[in-house]
Design a protein around this motif. Sequence first.
Motif, PDB file in Angstrom:
ATOM      1  N   TRP A 414       0.919  -1.112  -0.055  1.00  0.00           N
ATOM      2  CA  TRP A 414       0.018   0.057   0.038  1.00  0.00           C
ATOM      3  C   TRP A 414       0.849   1.038  -0.078  1.00  0.00           C
ATOM      4  N   ALA A 415       1.962   1.228   0.770  1.00  0.00           N
ATOM      5  CA  ALA A 415       2.839   2.339   0.637  1.00  0.00           C
ATOM      6  C   ALA A 415       3.670   2.723  -0.414  1.00  0.00           C
ATOM      7  N   GLN A 416       4.202   1.562  -1.169  1.00  0.00           N
ATOM      8  CA  GLN A 416       4.845   1.554  -2.462  1.00  0.00           C
ATOM      9  C   GLN A 416       3.816   2.033  -3.627  1.00  0.00           C
ATOM     10  N   VAL A 417       2.611   1.568  -3.679  1.00  0.00           N
ATOM     11  CA  VAL A 417       1.746   2.349  -4.659  1.00  0.00           C
ATOM     12  C   VAL A 417       1.241   3.720  -4.557  1.00  0.00           C
ATOM     13  N   ASN A 418       1.461   4.231  -3.255  1.00  0.00           N
ATOM     14  CA  ASN A 418       0.890   5.529  -2.889  1.00  0.00           C
ATOM     15  C   ASN A 418       1.771   6.698  -2.735  1.00  0.00           C
ATOM     16  N   THR A 419       2.990   6.294  -2.641  1.00  0.00           N
ATOM     17  CA  THR A 419       4.057   7.339  -2.124  1.00  0.00           C
ATOM     18  C   THR A 419       5.361   6.786  -2.743  1.00  0.00           C
ATOM     19  N   ARG A 420       6.247   7.749  -3.117  1.00  0.00           N
ATOM     20  CA  ARG A 420       7.510   7.655  -3.793  1.00  0.00           C
ATOM     21  C   ARG A 420       8.453   6.902  -2.757  1.00  0.00           C
ATOM     22  N   TYR A 421       9.534   6.414  -3.199  1.00  0.00           N
ATOM     23  CA  TYR A 421      10.655   5.840  -2.420  1.00  0.00           C
ATOM     24  C   TYR A 421      11.195   6.602  -1.270  1.00  0.00           C
ATOM     25  N   GLY A 422      11.302   6.267  -0.103  1.00  0.00           N
ATOM     26  CA  GLY A 422      11.480   6.864   1.082  1.00  0.00           C
ATOM     27  C   GLY A 422      13.069   7.324   1.231  1.00  0.00           C
ATOM     28  N   SER A 423      13.234   8.626   1.269  1.00  0.00           N
ATOM     29  CA  SER A 423      14.631   8.948   1.301  1.00  0.00           C
ATOM     30  C   SER A 423      14.917  10.083   2.540  1.00  0.00           C
ATOM     31  N   SER A 424      14.090  10.036   3.539  1.00  0.00           N
ATOM     32  CA  SER A 424      14.120  10.815   4.785  1.00  0.00           C
ATOM     33  C   SER A 424      13.302  10.151   6.089  1.00  0.00           C
ATOM     34  N   VAL A 425      13.321  10.964   7.059  1.00  0.00           N
ATOM     35  CA  VAL A 425      12.431  10.434   8.160  1.00  0.00           C
ATOM     36  C   VAL A 425      11.097  10.669   7.896  1.00  0.00           C
ATOM     37  N   ASP A 426      10.692  12.052   7.206  1.00  0.00           N
ATOM     38  CA  ASP A 426       9.449  12.252   6.949  1.00  0.00           C
ATOM     39  C   ASP A 426       8.776  11.421   5.906  1.00  0.00           C
ATOM     40  N   ASP A 427       9.616  11.034   4.985  1.00  0.00           N
ATOM     41  CA  ASP A 427       9.304   9.978   3.779  1.00  0.00           C
ATOM     42  C   ASP A 427       8.784   8.756   4.833  1.00  0.00           C
ATOM     43  N   SER A 428       9.687   8.174   5.752  1.00  0.00           N
ATOM     44  CA  SER A 428       9.554   7.035   6.370  1.00  0.00           C
ATOM     45  C   SER A 428       8.393   7.102   7.056  1.00  0.00           C
ATOM     46  N   LEU A 429       7.751   8.126   7.711  1.00  0.00           N
ATOM     47  CA  LEU A 429       6.582   8.474   8.554  1.00  0.00           C
ATOM     48  C   LEU A 429       5.482   8.224   7.452  1.00  0.00           C
ATOM     49  N   THR A 430       5.526   8.657   6.379  1.00  0.00           N
ATOM     50  CA  THR A 430       4.402   8.564   5.441  1.00  0.00           C
ATOM     51  C   THR A 430       4.088   7.208   5.241  1.00  0.00           C
TER      52      THR A 430
END
Length: 464
Positions: A414-430
């Motif tokens: 669900w995360a992979q199809v709704n958001t881009r590749y994580g590159s920060s703490v904020d991205d990891s939270l999302t």
Amino acid sequence: MSQKKSIHFEISERKILLRLVDLFVVILGLYILQICIDFDYLTVNKNNIGYLIVLGIYITVFGTVFEIYDLQKSSKLDVTFRNIVLTASTSVLFYLLTPVLTPFLPERRLQIIYFYLGIIGMIFIWRWAYIVFVSAPRFYKKVLLVGEISNIENIIKPLNQSDPNYKIVGFINSEPKSESPIKFKGLKEFKSVDLLQVIKEEKISEILVASYNSETITPEVYHDLILLLDQGFAIREYTQVFEEITYRVPVQFVGKDFYKYFPFSRSNQNTLYLFFHRVFDILFSVIGLFIGVLLLPFILLGNLIANKGPLFYFQERVGQNGKLFQIVKLRSMIVNAEAAGAKWAEKNDSRITKFGVFLRRSRLDEVPQFVNVLKGDMSIIGPRPERSFFVNELSRIIPFYETRHIVKPGLTGWAQVNTRYGSSVDDSLTKLQYDLYYIKHRSVFLDINIVVKTLSTILYYRGQ
């Protein structure tokens, strides 16, 4: 206080409306072709009900793949037209190539052109009407925010990004004292004593309460909220609305009563669901590895020319219940990319080779992970497995981060199809918010949705 409520459409209502009217206008278009010109490839009558159903299924499935039911994209005419053309082109192509399920090809090939243009034209006319009328400000759901507004931008921004028709018109600070006035572009601040008057004048449909601690709400505001509730006015809690609109669990707003927010899906303990989930994993992995073997000569050539070095890359990742395992991928970075230590992947990362960029965006670098799925370390669908270094780091910063390990990690999710590749703490939270939503609502229908959205991700060449 009684008032005439403004008309608005909920998210689920608009998505159903788009799907149903799409099918209706396509059938209407075929009927118009039938009576206006000599069109007989697919006539609208009881003998062709099966053929019409197949066409409807194709349009619905490929419409989902090409995102014509995405509410954000459906509010933009240029994006909508592009996606309609892609949907109609693919649907018609499949319709023509499945003669067992569809009518025989017409002798006059011009009828195929009529068929194709008719579908595009009717859906586009309807979607233009949707943007002009249904997505117009007159149908916005007007909302008043009440609560602690020190973090107001992080509260409002995700809702605005997810649903253009959910309009927060203003806010009331429910705290007894405010150290400094809060300003947010396009948002009015109202006085707490004017709450009832604001609802009437602004035609508010719903009150959104965003409070970490209900004790901070002033007695005056609390009294007015109770009065409104007794009159049947819609008053909702922020985390519920956030989850409903964004399809994420807002872990940063969850406090000591966390157990209220994580009534995890029964599918996580459903033996029948888990059995068929595993069968799906095995079948899909066998097919995936077969396709990977067919593509292997081209991958070897690309690796030799623009990715010199070992073909495969092995790395330790954290799996279900914190168990470590070795993940296998096609190498997309230079050799010894992390000789200086682990670090986040970045946009335009210099460590990624030219061929590696293609492997990542096409998701071909993930193909060897089907071996991990067959071994049982991973599933096709689930949170992406992370390295121990980042798991330890993020667990100290983000609440409930390790909760994502209660299910097997997956190739897609669900995360992979709704958001881009994580590159920060904020991205990891999302990403965590999406992962917890999946764990909370895990089901066959959500799994199918993820598979379809994964096709969109690949076709639109998204990823890093």
